[in-house]
Design a protein around this motif. Structure first.
Motif, mmCIF file in Angstrom:
data_model
loop_
_atom_site.group_PDB
_atom_site.id
_atom_site.type_symbol
_atom_site.label_atom_id
_atom_site.label_comp_id
_atom_site.label_asym_id
_atom_site.label_seq_id
_atom_site.Cartn_x
_atom_site.Cartn_y
_atom_site.Cartn_z
ATOM 1 N N PHE A 83 1.026 -0.746 0.150
ATOM 2 C CA PHE A 83 0.228 -0.020 -0.073
ATOM 3 C C PHE A 83 0.988 1.331 0.304
ATOM 4 O O PHE A 83 0.446 1.792 -0.758
ATOM 5 C CB PHE A 83 -1.312 0.440 1.273
ATOM 6 N N CYS B 236 -6.416 5.754 -0.548
ATOM 7 C CA CYS B 236 -5.522 4.969 -0.792
ATOM 8 C C CYS B 236 -6.615 3.606 0.295
ATOM 9 O O CYS B 236 -7.520 3.838 1.009
ATOM 10 C CB CYS B 236 -4.727 4.934 0.757
ATOM 11 N N PHE C 80 -9.725 -2.971 0.849
ATOM 12 C CA PHE C 80 -9.339 -3.280 0.366
ATOM 13 C C PHE C 80 -8.291 -4.629 -0.470
ATOM 14 O O PHE C 80 -7.401 -4.247 -0.491
ATOM 15 C CB PHE C 80 -10.708 -2.654 -1.169
ATOM 16 N N VAL C 81 -8.333 -5.733 -0.515
ATOM 17 C CA VAL C 81 -7.792 -6.336 -1.307
ATOM 18 C C VAL C 81 -7.156 -6.399 -2.610
ATOM 19 O O VAL C 81 -6.131 -6.272 -3.466
ATOM 20 C CB VAL C 81 -7.177 -7.718 -0.245
ATOM 21 N N SER C 82 -8.672 -6.112 -3.198
ATOM 22 C CA SER C 82 -8.810 -6.413 -4.513
ATOM 23 C C SER C 82 -9.442 -4.648 -5.080
ATOM 24 O O SER C 82 -10.024 -4.030 -4.432
ATOM 25 C CB SER C 82 -9.117 -7.367 -5.064
ATOM 26 N N ASP C 83 -9.275 -4.841 -6.794
ATOM 27 C CA ASP C 83 -10.039 -3.353 -7.094
ATOM 28 C C ASP C 83 -11.747 -4.123 -7.403
ATOM 29 O O ASP C 83 -12.648 -3.894 -8.376
ATOM 30 C CB ASP C 83 -9.622 -2.794 -8.433
ATOM 31 N N VAL D 46 -14.794 -0.322 -4.897
ATOM 32 C CA VAL D 46 -13.467 0.476 -4.800
ATOM 33 C C VAL D 46 -13.990 1.007 -6.158
ATOM 34 O O VAL D 46 -13.943 2.448 -6.446
ATOM 35 C CB VAL D 46 -12.431 -0.083 -5.423
ATOM 36 N N THR E 285 -5.011 -0.830 -4.567
ATOM 37 C CA THR E 285 -5.159 -2.267 -4.125
ATOM 38 C C THR E 285 -4.127 -3.159 -4.054
ATOM 39 O O THR E 285 -3.020 -3.279 -5.308
ATOM 40 C CB THR E 285 -6.468 -2.579 -4.622
#
Length: 344
Positions: free
Chosen positions: A150, A249, A253-256, A260, A284
């Motif tokens: 990140f 930022c 979340f770990v993904s788009d 997002v 992400t």
């Protein structure tokens, strides 16, 4: 202890227009969400052709992790195909006896952690006798690879900006749900405190002392208080203070996936443009090779006795066996207020 496989367990998302409504009904089943709210959210998905990015992002992440593990990876979802019950049945048929589970959330809380325990329990019950033993991996919001990914993403997003406000955002939840997130002895608030800690760690890597933590994707009725402020309202507030640009930022979340690309890349960006505020959004982590390495390290904690790597003093919570809670009464679901009785 030996393990035969890794189950990659995620939220799920529609992969075509016909999937959208039944997917949303799965997500909201039993929650009393009015049809008008589903109509509104359905439009968000249809804006992108009825396809959520989440399943394809998970498949790409799995492909990146597979070369790092000496075990097969199976993919299952809570709310849409491939459903976790079907995936676990496939694992049983393949002879899997014991598997680790990677839930695609870095945090504690009901939806982010305990509901994955419920998914595991439900799937094992559906499969019945001979269902594989499932050991869920721990929360990883403070893992150095998560934080570094990140931090680098913020640097890339802010490139060319001479002055900006750093704003971290995560999915909002009802205040009552956040209060119930964590064992009673912790006093609740595990989710919001973990988000704040992850933001602090990333900001520290960047050398940024002054930043904001805000929330997004609220979906509840207005009379129920949720974590605030909302990202769109916050952009408006920053514009009123003369802030020339924001770098957002999505630390939660770990993904788009859709929250997002809609709530940030569409709604928040449009508000910023309307107000003449520069807007940049950090990526992400699941497209970063370090994310694959993070998953491999979490697995190695169980398969090779590797010591957990952490940057905070928070308990390494979330690790469970067959859906059992890691602590009594931990991360209980928020209780919906009772509707007032009316006389007949």
């Amino acid at each position: 202890m030996s393990y035969d496989a890794l189950l990659w367990l995620s939220f799920g998302g529609p992969e075509g227009p016909a999937d959208v409504r039944p997917f949303l009904e799965n997500v909201t089943r039993g929650r009393g969400v009015p049809p008008e709210r589903l109509d509104e959210v359905e439009k968000h998905y249809l804006h992108f052709g009825g396809v959520s990015p989440i399943n394809e992002l998970n498949r790409s992440a799995i492909a990146a992790v597979e070369p790092l593990l000496e075990m097969p990876i199976y993919f299952g979802n809570r709310n849409w195909h491939p459903m976790v019950e079907d995936t676990l049945a496939e694992m049983k048929a393949a002879g899997v006896k014991r598997a680790l589970v990677f839930p695609t959330s870095a945090y504690g809380g009901y939806s982010a952690c305990r509901q994955y325990d419920e998914d595991i329990l439900r799937a094992r019950t559906a499969v019945g006798e001979g269902a594989p033993e499932l050991v869920k991996l721990r929360q990883f919001f403070d893992h150095p690879l998560f934080v570094d990914s990140f931090a680098d993403a913020v640097r890339a997003a802010a490139e060319g900006l001479t002055e900006y406000r750093l704003v971290f955002t995560a999915h909002s939840i009802p205040l009552s749900a956040d209060k119930a997130a964590g064992p009673p002895e912790e006093g609740g608030g595990r989710y919001s405190r973990q988000v704040a800690e992850a933001a602090r760690l990333v900001a520290g890597k960047l050398g940024v002392a002054d930043y904001d933590v805000v929330w997004q994707s609220r979906s509840g009725p207005p009379q129920i208080p949720w974590l605030e402020p909302d990202i769109v309202d916050h952009v408006e507030e920053l514009a009123g203070k003369g802030v020339p640009a924001v770098v957002v930022c999505p630390i939660g979340f770990v993904s788009d996936h859709l929250e997002v690309v809609w709530d940030l890349d569409t709604e928040a960006r449009e508000k910023a443009e309307e107000l003449g505020v520069g807007f940049a959004r950090a990526a992400t982590p699941n497209g970063d090779p370090r994310f694959a390495q993070l998953v491999a390290e979490l697995v190695a904690e169980h398969t090779s006795g590797v010591q957990p790597r952490k940057l905070s003093d928070f308990t390494s919570a979330g690790c469970t066996v067959n859906g059992e809670l890691c602590a009594p009464m931990c991360c209980e679901p928020a209780r919906r207020p009772q509707r007032p009785q009316t006389s007949s």
